[in-house]
Enzyme design. Structure first.
Site, PDB file in Angstrom:
ATOM      1  N   LYS A   1       0.864  -1.177   0.000  1.00 57.32           N
ATOM      2  CA  LYS A   1       0.000   0.000   0.000  1.00 57.32           C
ATOM      3  C   LYS A   1       0.899   1.225   0.000  1.00 57.32           C
ATOM      4  O   LYS A   1       1.753   1.390   0.873  1.00 57.32           O
ATOM      5  CB  LYS A   1      -0.883  -0.012   1.249  1.00 57.32           C
ATOM      6  CG  LYS A   1      -1.900   1.090   1.211  1.00 57.32           C
ATOM      7  CD  LYS A   1      -2.739   1.081   2.447  1.00 57.32           C
ATOM      8  CE  LYS A   1      -2.706   2.468   3.014  1.00 57.32           C
ATOM      9  NZ  LYS A   1      -3.283   2.563   4.336  1.00 57.32           N
TER      10      LYS A   1
HETATM   11  C1  R5P Z   1      -3.180   5.218   8.045  1.00 58.22           C
HETATM   12  O1  R5P Z   1      -2.176   5.089   8.675  1.00 58.22           O
HETATM   13  C2  R5P Z   1      -3.915   4.082   7.613  1.00 58.22           C
HETATM   14  O2  R5P Z   1      -3.075   3.036   7.245  1.00 58.22           O
HETATM   15  C3  R5P Z   1      -4.907   4.313   6.507  1.00 58.22           C
HETATM   16  O3  R5P Z   1      -5.466   3.082   6.265  1.00 58.22           O
HETATM   17  C4  R5P Z   1      -4.358   4.831   5.219  1.00 58.22           C
HETATM   18  O4  R5P Z   1      -3.650   6.005   5.399  1.00 58.22           O
HETATM   19  C5  R5P Z   1      -5.443   4.979   4.158  1.00 58.22           C
HETATM   20  O5  R5P Z   1      -6.351   5.905   4.529  1.00 58.22           O
HETATM   21  P1  R5P Z   1      -6.419   7.327   3.826  1.00 58.22           P
HETATM   22  O6  R5P Z   1      -7.016   7.108   2.472  1.00 58.22           O
HETATM   23  O7  R5P Z   1      -7.291   8.117   4.731  1.00 58.22           O
HETATM   24  O8  R5P Z   1      -5.037   7.876   3.727  1.00 58.22           O
END
Ligand code: R5P
Length: 294
Positions: free
Chosen positions: A205
């Site tokens: 990710k």
């Molecule tokens: C944050 O640390 C988390 O891993 C979130 O799952 C990630 O950042 C994704 O969320 P967003 O789209 O709000 O950035």
């Protein structure tokens, strides 16, 4: 060991040559994986489109309820049908997710930081593998902090989860963190995504950036793109479209869904891009139609 001067960005990424796979499994880098691992990856990545929409609601693990996720019990059921994967902590899953939901689960497995401290890069593996098995997790999400204070311990966390995940055929998703001082450049993401993939993560990710196609080309496993801070809906859909056009295999979005005025419409519109080939304009029109229909 190669020295840092050898770190070049301007190389040939062969963008015109599709990734070579051995076998016909639809998830990049997993053709040689064990059956159970492939089953979990197939729960995450749709066989037809090859892609995934993850809904991230794990922010509470370091932000408490200050992220815009005040009521998990309200937002999760509202979004559930629009996405393929639910990404959350075990606490959120057990308290606020219907076990009969039929969705893949990305289990947040690391913790130990909070927004009260500036340095968020020191975490531990907070979930043991038996717990992940009990929760029937389809992947274990481990935060990694390449280039930050907590680099060593986070890569140790990742390696440990990969070792345990391999033993039980549960994929590991390496989450690339970008701290305040960390650059959001292709140079950084080429470094971080590749390190994390070579340590054995099955999914990465990460974030969209310039030259994203090159980041994807050099990464031997699928990259899903995080949304990041809330953007106007049209811009968030453009981000999603650019990421998918650049070779991402999905979106892992949180704030751009749950902080939207219309979270359900937003999640469904992202799905149109990810699974149905909509461009950003088409997706935004779809979003507006859904909002206007109420
Ligand atoms: C944050 O640390 C988390 O891993 C979130 O799952 C990630 O950042 C994704 O969320 P967003 O789209 O709000 O950035």
């Amino acid at each position: 060991m190669a020295d840092i001067d050898g770190m070049k960005v301007a190389k040939d990424y062969h963008l015109d040559v599709p990734a070579k796979v051995t076998g016909d499994f639809h998830v990049k880098g997993a053709s040689n994986a064990e059956w159970g691992m492939k089953k979990h990856l197939s729960n995450i990545f749709d066989k037809k489109s090859g892609n995934t929409v993850m809904f991230a609601f794990d922010h509470g693990y370091f932000m408490g309820s200050t992220s815009g996720l005040e009521r998990l019990d309200i937002i999760i059921p509202e979004i559930m049908d629009e996405v393929d994967v639910l990404m959350g902590t075990r606490g959120a899953l057990r308290t606020s997710v219907d076990p009969a939901c039929g969705k893949a689960i990305a289990l947040r497995a690391t913790s130990g930081s909070s927004i009260l401290f500036d340095d968020l890069s020191h975490e531990i593996n907070a979930v043991d593998i038996q717990e992940a098995v009990r929760l029937n997790a389809d992947c274990l999400a481990v935060q990694t902090f390449v280039g930050a204070e907590g680099q060593l311990s986070s890569l140790q966390n990742l390696s440990e989860m990969v070792n345990l995940g391999s033993r039980y055929s549960i994929p590991t998703m390496g989450v690339i963190a970008v701290g305040k001082e960390m650059e959001r450049t292709d140079r950084f993401f080429k470094l971080a995504t590749r390190i994390v993939a070579e340590l054995g993560a099955n999914i990465i990710k990460s974030y969209y950036c310039d030259n994203f196609e090159e980041v994807v080309a050099a990464c031997p496993v699928p990259i899903v793109v995080a949304g990041g801070k809330k953007l106007p809906e049209q811009e968030a859909l453009t981000l999603a479209y650019k990421a998918m056009s650049g070779g991402a295999k999905g979106l892992d979005m949180g704030r751009n869904i749950f902080q939207s005025q219309h979270p359900k419409a937003m999640a469904r519109s992202i799905g149109k891009i990810v699974h149905e080939g909509f461009n950003d304009q088409e997706a935004f029109e779809f979003y507006n139609d859904m909002v206007n229909e109420g």
